[in-house]
Design an enzyme around this catalytic site. Structure first.
Site, mmCIF file in Angstrom:
data_model
loop_
_atom_site.group_PDB
_atom_site.id
_atom_site.type_symbol
_atom_site.label_atom_id
_atom_site.label_comp_id
_atom_site.label_asym_id
_atom_site.label_seq_id
_atom_site.Cartn_x
_atom_site.Cartn_y
_atom_site.Cartn_z
ATOM 1 C CE1 TYR A 35 26.706 -67.889 -8.269
ATOM 2 C CE2 TYR A 35 25.252 -69.799 -8.283
ATOM 3 C CZ TYR A 35 26.524 -69.261 -8.362
ATOM 4 O OH TYR A 35 27.602 -70.089 -8.564
ATOM 5 N N GLY A 81 17.220 -68.081 -1.545
ATOM 6 C CA GLY A 81 18.152 -66.978 -1.275
ATOM 7 C C GLY A 81 19.041 -66.616 -2.451
HETATM 8 N N1 CAA Z 1 14.369 -73.722 2.392
HETATM 9 C C1 CAA Z 1 13.362 -73.252 3.145
HETATM 10 N N2 CAA Z 1 13.523 -72.318 4.083
HETATM 11 C C2 CAA Z 1 14.750 -71.851 4.282
HETATM 12 C C3 CAA Z 1 15.855 -72.296 3.547
HETATM 13 C C4 CAA Z 1 15.622 -73.276 2.571
HETATM 14 N N3 CAA Z 1 16.620 -73.760 1.811
HETATM 15 N N4 CAA Z 1 16.962 -71.638 3.943
HETATM 16 C C5 CAA Z 1 16.561 -70.791 4.924
HETATM 17 N N5 CAA Z 1 15.232 -70.936 5.131
HETATM 18 C C6 CAA Z 1 14.394 -70.243 6.093
HETATM 19 C C7 CAA Z 1 14.979 -70.297 7.480
HETATM 20 O O1 CAA Z 1 14.632 -71.506 8.098
HETATM 21 C C8 CAA Z 1 14.356 -69.087 8.118
HETATM 22 O O2 CAA Z 1 13.029 -69.372 8.465
HETATM 23 P P1 CAA Z 1 12.411 -68.736 9.785
HETATM 24 O O3 CAA Z 1 12.509 -67.243 9.603
HETATM 25 O O4 CAA Z 1 11.017 -69.247 9.754
HETATM 26 O O5 CAA Z 1 13.245 -69.261 10.901
HETATM 27 C C9 CAA Z 1 14.292 -68.073 6.975
HETATM 28 O O6 CAA Z 1 14.356 -68.865 5.779
HETATM 29 C C10 CAA Z 1 15.425 -67.092 6.983
HETATM 30 O O7 CAA Z 1 16.648 -67.842 6.929
HETATM 31 P P2 CAA Z 1 18.000 -67.225 7.403
HETATM 32 O O8 CAA Z 1 17.985 -66.976 8.869
HETATM 33 O O9 CAA Z 1 19.137 -68.049 6.839
HETATM 34 O O10 CAA Z 1 17.899 -65.808 6.693
HETATM 35 P P3 CAA Z 1 19.020 -64.844 6.313
HETATM 36 O O11 CAA Z 1 18.349 -63.671 5.732
HETATM 37 O O12 CAA Z 1 19.970 -64.655 7.440
HETATM 38 O O13 CAA Z 1 19.840 -65.623 5.167
HETATM 39 C C11 CAA Z 1 20.246 -66.682 3.133
HETATM 40 C C12 CAA Z 1 19.183 -66.105 4.047
HETATM 41 C C13 CAA Z 1 21.210 -65.560 2.693
HETATM 42 C C14 CAA Z 1 19.550 -67.203 1.897
HETATM 43 C C15 CAA Z 1 21.039 -67.782 3.855
HETATM 44 O O14 CAA Z 1 20.125 -68.769 4.284
HETATM 45 C C16 CAA Z 1 22.059 -68.431 2.951
HETATM 46 O O15 CAA Z 1 23.159 -67.920 2.759
HETATM 47 N N6 CAA Z 1 21.738 -69.577 2.359
HETATM 48 C C17 CAA Z 1 22.657 -70.299 1.459
HETATM 49 C C18 CAA Z 1 22.294 -70.047 0.046
HETATM 50 C C19 CAA Z 1 23.202 -70.897 -0.821
HETATM 51 O O16 CAA Z 1 23.146 -72.119 -0.833
HETATM 52 N N7 CAA Z 1 24.068 -70.254 -1.574
HETATM 53 C C20 CAA Z 1 24.986 -70.984 -2.395
HETATM 54 C C21 CAA Z 1 26.287 -70.245 -2.423
HETATM 55 S S1 CAA Z 1 27.558 -71.211 -3.206
HETATM 56 C C22 CAA Z 1 27.177 -71.154 -4.813
HETATM 57 O O17 CAA Z 1 26.284 -70.477 -5.241
HETATM 58 C C23 CAA Z 1 28.037 -71.976 -5.726
HETATM 59 C C24 CAA Z 1 27.222 -72.838 -6.574
HETATM 60 O O18 CAA Z 1 27.068 -72.559 -7.762
HETATM 61 C C25 CAA Z 1 26.656 -74.083 -6.034
#
Ligand code: CAA
Length: 240
Positions: A147, A143
């Site tokens: 970034y 996702g």
């Molecule tokens: N690995 C594998 N599959 C994943 C996954 C992962 N890490 N995360 C989500 N999925 C899958 C889900 O299980 C789902 O599968 P199904 O459709 O089969 O059920 C599918 O992907 C969709 O997931 P979501 O329902 O979460 O989809 P969404 O579109 O609503 O959101 C997302 C997607 C925006 C990526 C959300 O999962 C998210 O916000 N994830 C967090 C991302 C993250 O860690 N960001 C870091 C921010 S902080 C930062 O960046 C600071 C830093 O430097 C560390």
């Protein structure tokens, strides 16, 4: 004379902790911010650190910002490129704008700020630059193609620029934070975040102050032989 440090995104989150730590260590600090006037005002009231508003994605604004800081506080000898945004989405849903905004701010901001201050650092024969990368630039993250690409780019940028500064008294290093307890991480869906925290060997989110401590180490006058390096501060989550 105290050295002048500019911290981008310096009024909130990791940047706030960096600004405060630098001030406590005797630096004259200018905290840049882009949008949140209320938080910036509150930050300045509490810390006594002046806040300067400009968008790091805007090159001309960075040039003008550095000029203003230099006129008001003195030559900029330390830059901490910390400003960063997320526009997380899977590739399927990621709009082109979400790519551009993150690349322009997180990576373009590093170029803009360094370019604006570089000639002065060269002329004075001293500079300390710290770029805040990310564990997700090292390891990738579902996702976050925008970034992760920007943060990964920061690590390449750091290694390249460090070679240009090495013989001129300018060090350029990066810190790669893991998941730190900030507003940015709080925006991750709770069920996703819980899974991430479960994979951090130290067993918790990091604290902004734990990143600031690394910045102090890298910008120290005694740090002249540390350049082109990346300091990972991530609770053991990723070993690179
Ligand atoms: N690995 C594998 N599959 C994943 C996954 C992962 N890490 N995360 C989500 N999925 C899958 C889900 O299980 C789902 O599968 P199904 O459709 O089969 O059920 C599918 O992907 C969709 O997931 P979501 O329902 O979460 O989809 P969404 O579109 O609503 O959101 C997302 C997607 C925006 C990526 C959300 O999962 C998210 O916000 N994830 C967090 C991302 C993250 O860690 N960001 C870091 C921010 S902080 C930062 O960046 C600071 C830093 O430097 C560390």
């Amino acid at each position: 004379m105290a050295r002048v440090a500019v911290v981008t995104g310096g009024t909130r989150g990791i940047g706030e902790a960096i600004s405060v730590a630098l001030k406590q260590a005797g630096y004259v600090v200018a905290a840049n911010y882009a949008g949140n006037d209320d938080r910036a005002r509150a930050f300045s009231e509490v810390t006594g650190i002046p806040a300067y508003k400009w968008d790091v994605a805007d090159y001309d604004a960075c040039v003008a910002g550095i000029k203003r800081v230099e006129a008001e506080l003195g030559p900029v000898e330390v830059i901490v490129n910390n400003a960063g945004i997320t526009r997380d989405a899977t590739m399927k849903k990621m709009a082109r704008a979400a790519w551009d905004e993150v690349l322009d701010t997180n990576l373009g901001g590093c170029y803009n700020m360094c370019k604006a201050a570089w000639d002065g650092m060269l002329a004075r024969g001293f500079g300390r630059i710290v770029n805040i990368g990310s564990i997700n630039g090292q390891a990738g993250q579902y996702g976050q193609v925008n970034y992760a690409a920007a943060k990964s780019g920061i690590h390449g940028f750091t290694k390249a620029l460090s070679q240009e500064g090495a013989a001129k008294g300018i060090t350029v290093n990066a810190i790669a934070p893991g998941y730190i307890d900030t507003d940015m991480v709080a925006a991750v869906p709770p069920e996703v975040l819980a899974k991430i925290v479960a994979k951090i060997p130290v067993g918790r989110l990091g604290k902004a102050e734990e990143i600031a401590r690394g910045v102090l180490f890298l910008v120290a006058d005694q740090g002249g032989f540390i350049t082109g390096s990346t300091l990972s501060i991530n609770g053991g989550q990723h070993m690179y």
